[in-house]
Design an enzyme around this catalytic site. Structure first.
Site, PDB file in Angstrom:
ATOM      1  N   ASP A 131      -3.246   3.688   7.686  1.00 44.59           N
ATOM      2  CA  ASP A 131      -4.657   4.076   7.629  1.00 44.59           C
ATOM      3  C   ASP A 131      -4.786   5.308   6.738  1.00 44.59           C
ATOM      4  O   ASP A 131      -3.809   5.731   6.098  1.00 44.59           O
ATOM      5  CB  ASP A 131      -5.210   4.307   9.036  1.00 44.59           C
ATOM      6  N   ALA A 132      -5.941   5.922   6.725  1.00 46.40           N
ATOM      7  CA  ALA A 132      -6.188   7.079   5.862  1.00 46.40           C
ATOM      8  C   ALA A 132      -5.295   8.268   6.202  1.00 46.40           C
ATOM      9  O   ALA A 132      -5.050   9.123   5.356  1.00 46.40           O
ATOM     10  CB  ALA A 132      -7.663   7.492   5.945  1.00 46.40           C
TER      11      ALA A 132
END
Length: 147
Positions: A22-23
């Protein structure tokens, strides 16, 4: 058939890529299921069966149900050890216990159980697991303790 307690589980090595995170650089939760799928596929390959061969024999394994517990995050570039241990084999299904561990320190990151059903590729109707595949799993550590 149930697994023997002392049987060594199959382990597949893989790496966490950018696309898996994810980020924050942490593995997105659903991607652990992808790692587990790959380990089950490689387990079959290790026994001498590949997915394309099985489809040609009108056989597919489809996920019936799964359960996952998350303990710690995997991160970008971690090397993972993903086990795929068959703990139960019935006429038309296999139950796998699986773990995802970080290779560097052996830390358990995720564990789960996946029930896969054996079905006909054309109709998706249940079918008996072929004897050759049953024998391969039996030779790799399953004992006939209940069916």
């Amino acid at each position: 058939m149930r697994a023997r307690i002392n049987a060594e589980p199959f382990v597949h090595r893989c790496r966490v890529y950018y696309e898996d995170t994810d980020a924050g650089g942490i593995v997105y939760y659903v991607n652990y299921l992808k790692f587990m799928e790959r380990a089950r596929t490689e387990r079959l390959r290790d026994l001498g069966f590949d997915q394309s061969q099985l489809v040609g024999e009108d056989l597919l394994f489809v996920v019936h149900s799964c359960e996952a517990r998350y303990h710690a995050p995997a991160r970008l570039d971690d090397e993972l050890l993903v086990s795929a241990e068959v703990v139960e084999m019935k006429r038309a299904s296999l139950r796998f216990n699986q773990q995802v561990k970080r290779a560097a320190d052996g830390r358990l990151l995720c564990e789960g159980q996946v029930l896969v059903a054996c079905v006909r590729a054309e109709s998706l109707k249940p079918r008996v697991i072929p004897e050759a595949l049953r024998a391969a799993f039996a030779d790799s550590g399953l004992s006939p303790a209940g069916e």
